[in-house]
Design an enzyme around this catalytic site. Structure first.
Site: not given
Length: 483
Positions: A102-103, A123, A135-136, A189, A196, A265
């Site tokens: 999502g971000r 990230k 807002d990511g 990262r 996952r 997750d």
């Protein structure tokens, strides 16, 4: 320590763009991801570059400029496609089918000089189809916390992702858990995989056993290559994953680390630790210590981590049953406690100064240590760092000399448990040759760094950044972790 400045080479090609990226996950097809575009940011200030990781990518830190980091990982120039991965997950025990990156996104996959395949994932890089109203973005404080956590955990011997870079982006973000508007960042990262448990759970939810098998083949071929030629490679994969996860949670427990949000997750299929949000290191040995303020029922408290990881492995059996016999799955999971106890015992004895744990009274010493830490509520981390700092060969002479120059032990007053512990430690030292005292001192120093990341420490690092834009305390602390 400050991020090293290197000679500008504006006329040269960015070395991050000349790496030999592999399309391992991309080759699976778009059943597993969506192509996305990165956000555009008003500002790009490189706040962290992890020079320690560059040689693993085949790069000389002196040949990589700050602008190379900014261009590749702040402006995202020259890299396509960028992939937002699809997954589901059990969050606080409830199944959520509205998840996914999502971000962040998968920036690329690169073969390290050690032969391992690494993911570079972002990230805070903007919205994706799975942002669901968010807002990511990533707060700067969140980025600082993740860099610190990853570097300390690797120093403590935890199998963990690392942060390659962190760039401040100039956006003001509104968050309920920070004074707002707060500063923002985008982070890279570096990890073994972003696949996952929830990646498989999504395929089960969609009733696609064909995609489950395809993904499982990919995981084994890419991350468990030593099993690829085995006839029972699927069952062996799960057996090894159980062992990896059991050992990982033992590493957390020995490090005094509470992840905070162990949803499925947030569990990696390679058994690697990642995604450090509301984590915390325990101040004292308190099994009920809870890192996330929103974990009202202490589901993911420090002492629950082994049972939660066991449960998550059990939940993973549901999608894997499409490929692996349930008896094999259950047989493998039954060994979780055995793996966990063996790893935890080994790591805790190392923290007590003993690389070789095959000696008389080892289990008695460990049990008495835990009892003392729990009942005294003395500082967990300072107890071990004081052991390392004050260790002396005189501890062999009299039990009264054991930790007699510690800063915190005198605050206990009379403690029969500690007195018994000193007697036992003294007895154990006298089982060894006097020449081995140097090895004990080195082991204590290796596994017990002087600095840790209790919440007041993190705030003391964040305060000068927020008030004065002073990053030196942050760099100094990370430098201690990387020794």
């Amino acid at each position: 320590m400050t991020p090293p400045k290197t000679a500008n080479h504006t006329n040269s090609i960015n070395p991050f763009l000349t790496l030999n990226y592999e399309s391992a996950l991309e080759s699976l097809g778009d059943d597993y991801y969506d192509e996305v575009a990165a956000a555009e940011f008003p500002q790009h200030i490189l706040r962290w570059r992890n020079n320690a990781l560059l040689p693993r990518l085949g790069l000389d830190p002196q040949a990589v400029t700050d602008e190379d980091f900014i261009s590749a990982f702040g402006k995202f120039e020259g890299r396509k496609p960028l992939l937002a991965l699809r997954y589901h997950g059990y969050q606080f025990g409830e199944y959520n089918s509205r998840l996914g990156d999502g971000r962040g996104f998968l920036y690329g996959q690169i073969r390290g000089t050690d032969g391992e395949l690494y993911d570079l994932g972002t990230k805070g890089s903007g919205t994706t189809p799975y942002s669901r109203g968010g807002d990511g973005m990533l707060t700067l404080k969140g980025g600082v916390r993740e860099v610190l956590a990853a570097e300390l955990l690797q120093r403590l011997g935890v199998r963990t992702s690392r942060c390659l870079s962190m760039i401040e982006t100039g956006l003001g973000l509104w968050r309920g858990d920070e004074p707002s508007p707060t500063r923002s960042s985008v982070m890279i990262r570096m990890s073994k995989s972003h696949i996952r448990f929830g990646t498989f759970e999504r395929l089960h939810y969609l009733k696609r056993p064909d995609l489950t098998k395809k993904l499982l083949d990919h995981v084994i071929e890419t991350y468990y290559q030593h099993l690829n030629a085995e006839n029972d490679k699927y069952a062996l994969f799960y057996a090894e994953l159980v062992q990896r996860v059991a050992e990982l949670v033992a590493q957390w427990m020995a490090a005094g680390f509470c992840h905070g949000v162990l949803n499925t997750d947030n569990m990696s299929i390679t058994g690697e630790s990642f995604d450090y949000g509301p984590y915390a290191f325990i101040p004292t040995y308190d099994l009920h210590f809870t890192a996330a303020y929103f974990d009202y029922y202490r589901r993911y408290c420090y002492g629950q981590q082994p049972s939660i990881c066991h449960l998550n492995l059990e939940m993973l059996q549901e999608p894997l049953k499409a490929v692996i016999d349930i008896v094999d799955l259950q047989t493998s999971l039954a060994r979780f406690a055995e793996y966990y106890q063996a790893e935890y015992r080994t790591l805790m004895l190392k923290k007590l100064g003993f690389e070789n744990c095959k000696f008389a009274q080892a289990d008695e010493l460990l049990a008495l240590t835990i009892t003392f830490l729990q009942e005294s509520q003395i500082s967990y981390h300072q107890f071990f760092s004081d052991m390392a700092f004050t260790f002396s060969s005189k501890w062999r002479d009299e039990p009264a000399f054991v930790m007699n120059t510690s800063e915190i032990v005198p605050t206990l007053g009379s403690s029969p448990i500690f007195d018994n512990w000193c007697v036992l430690y003294h007895q154990i030292l006298n089982q060894f040759d006097p020449n081995q005292m140097e090895n004990t001192a080195k082991t204590l120093a290796k596994y017990n760094p002087a600095s840790t990341l209790l919440r007041p420490v993190i705030e003391s690092i964040w305060e000068p950044i927020m008030q004065e834009d002073n990053w030196q305390p942050f760099y100094n602390l990370v430098e201690q972790f990387q020794v």
